[in-house]
Design a protein around this motif. Structure first.
Motif, mmCIF file in Angstrom:
data_model
loop_
_atom_site.group_PDB
_atom_site.id
_atom_site.type_symbol
_atom_site.label_atom_id
_atom_site.label_comp_id
_atom_site.label_asym_id
_atom_site.label_seq_id
_atom_site.Cartn_x
_atom_site.Cartn_y
_atom_site.Cartn_z
ATOM 1 N N GLY A 78 0.812 -1.207 0.000
ATOM 2 C CA GLY A 78 0.000 0.000 0.000
ATOM 3 C C GLY A 78 0.846 1.257 0.000
ATOM 4 N N ASP A 193 -8.911 9.740 -0.981
ATOM 5 C CA ASP A 193 -8.034 8.795 -0.294
ATOM 6 C C ASP A 193 -8.017 7.486 -1.073
ATOM 7 N N LYS A 195 -7.330 3.468 -1.269
ATOM 8 C CA LYS A 195 -7.310 2.252 -0.458
ATOM 9 C C LYS A 195 -6.928 1.074 -1.348
ATOM 10 N N ALA A 208 -16.008 3.328 7.176
ATOM 11 C CA ALA A 208 -14.980 3.643 6.187
ATOM 12 C C ALA A 208 -14.876 5.152 5.963
ATOM 13 N N LEU A 232 -13.400 7.972 -1.562
ATOM 14 C CA LEU A 232 -12.549 6.823 -1.271
ATOM 15 C C LEU A 232 -12.437 5.976 -2.524
ATOM 16 N N TYR A 234 -11.166 2.543 -3.969
ATOM 17 C CA TYR A 234 -10.768 1.191 -3.562
ATOM 18 C C TYR A 234 -10.157 0.447 -4.740
#
Length: 344
Positions: A78, A193, A195, A208, A232, A234
Motif C-alpha cells: 500500500g 483517499d 485504499k 470507512a 474513497l 478502492y
C-alpha cells in the motif's frame, strides 16, 4: 489554488461494558517520572482514533508503549502504491499513462527500501526473487486498476500527501495526511483517499467514511470551507465511494472526537486500558502482551491516578459505551490554530 502549503522533510471474545480492564502493571504513582521518555498522547489522527475504537489496549501499545510491529507485505505494498500515485502527477498530463505508472512501482519500492532497510526481511526467504516479483506485479495491478476509475490526464491536484493539523477550541489537536486534494476552478474542494483493499459492504460504509469526515473537519476548521466531496478509491475491488458532507455532519464528528479524546485522557491518567476482542485480534502483533491471549502488558510508563468507579463504562470504555460528552463542539469563532503542509 488558495491553499497555504509548506514543504517538510518530517514525517493506525466479548465486548461491551463487561470487558475486563487491564491494570497498569507496576505503574508509577502520580507525580513519578515517566519511563523511557514515554509521553501522554498529545494529538489525534484518524488511524489512532480508529485504534482506540477498535481496542483501547491496542491504542496504548502503539501510542504510549510504542511496541514494535513487524512490517506486512500488504501494508508495504500500500505504501508503494500510494507513492506511485503521488509521483505520477509530477509528469505532464499527457505522460500520465498506465505503462508509465507501472514502471514507477519498482522504482518506488527501491526508494522505500533505502529508507527502511528492515523491509528486506519481507523477502529474506525469497532466494530466486519469485516472491518479490509476484508482490511487485500485484502492486502494479492495483496501480493499473486506478486508471479505470479516474483519468489523471484530466486532474491537476492542488495538493498530494498533504499534512493537515488544527487545534480545536477545546484544545484537542487533530492531524493527518490527505492523499489528494482537488480544488475546482469554482473553489469546491474534494478530498481523495486511496485504499488498496476492497470496498466495504454498504452497512459498513459509515466506518470507512470516518477517516474522510475527520479530514473534512480539519479542513473546515482550518479554512472555514466544508469540502464539497469526500472520495474513497478502492483499488482492490475497483470501487469508488463518495460522500458529500455538510456542517451538521462535521459538528457530529467533532462531538464524537471530543468524547473519544476525553476517554483517551481518562485511560491515560488511570492506566486502565481495556482489550476489546474481535476477529481482528488474529492479525494483531501484540498477542504476547495481551491478557486475552494470556499475555501481560509492559509496565505502564506513565504516572497513574486512582479514580472512583465510573458508571459510564470506565476510562477504557470504547465508543458506544461512553456517556455522551458534555463538551460543546467548537464553533470556529476566533479561528483555530493549524497548518497545512505538502510532503515531498
Amino acid at each position: 489554488m488558495g491553499w497555504s502549503t509548506e514543504k517538510t522533510e518530517a514525517d493506525a471474545p466479548g465486548d461491551g461494558p463487561g470487558a475486563a480492564a487491564v491494570p497498569a502493571q507496576g505503574a508509577a504513582p502520580a507525580g513519578a517520572a515517566v519511563r523511557g521518555g514515554a509521553r501522554p498522547p498529545e494529538a489525534l489522527s484518524p488511524s489512532r482514533a480508529s485504534d482506540f475504537m477498535q481496542c483501547p489496549l491496542l491504542y496504548r501499545f502503539r501510542v504510549i508503549d510504542k511496541l514494535p510491529e513487524k512490517p506486512s507485505p500488504a501494508a508495504t505494498r500500500g505504501t508503494v502504491v500510494h507513492a506511485v500515485l503521488e509521483r505520477l502527477f509530477d509528469a505532464p498530463a499527457a505522460q500520465r499513462t498506465a505503462d508509465g505508472a507501472r514502471a514507477l512501482v519498482p522504482v518506488e519500492w527501491e526508494k522505500l527500501l533505502a529508507k527502511r532497510p528492515e523491509l528486506a526481511e519481507l523477502f529474506d526467504q525469497d532466494a530466486d526473487g519469485a516472491q518479490l516479483g509476484q508482490w511487485l506485479t500485484q502492486a502494479a495491478e492495483l496501480v493499473e486498476r486506478w486508471f479505470t476509475l479516474e483519468d489523471p490526464t484530466r486532474l491537476e491536484p492542488a495538493d498530494r500527501e498533504l499534512f493537515v493539523e488544527t487545534v480545536l477550541e477545546s484544545g484537542l489537536r487533530l492531524r493527518g495526511f490527505i492523499d489528494r486534494v482537488d480544488v475546482a476552478p469554482t473553489g469546491e474542494v474534494r478530498l481523495v483517499d486511496y485504499k488498496t483493499g476492497k470496498a466495504p459492504r454498504p452497512q459498513y460504509a459509515e466506518g470507512a467514511l470516518f477517516q474522510m469526515k475527520f479530514y473534512a473537519l480539519v479542513v473546515w476548521r482550518l479554512r472555514g470551507v466544508v469540502p464539497r466531496r469526500l472520495q474513497l478509491v478502492y483499488l482492490g475491488s475497483g470501487d469508488v465511494l463518495t460522500y458529500d458532507p455538510d456542517e451538521r455532519d462535521l459538528v457530529g464528528v467533532e462531538r464524537k472526537l471530543l468524547a473519544l479524546w476525553e476517554a483517551i485522557q481518562q485511560a491515560t491518567k488511570s492506566g486502565d486500558w481495556r482489550p476489546r476482542p474481535t476477529k481482528l485480534c488474529g492479525w494483531c502483533d501484540h498477542q504476547a502482551h495481551c491478557p486475552e491471549f494470556g499475555g501481560t502488558p509492559p509496565v505502564y510508563p506513565l504516572p497513574v491516578r486512582v479514580a472512583a468507579a465510573d458508571p459510564g463504562g470506565g476510562p477504557g470504555a470504547v465508543p458506544g459505551e461512553m456517556p455522551s460528552s458534555p463538551v460543546r463542539p467548537a464553533d470556529g469563532a476566533g479561528g483555530p490554530q493549524g497548518r497545512m503542509e505538502r510532503v515531498e
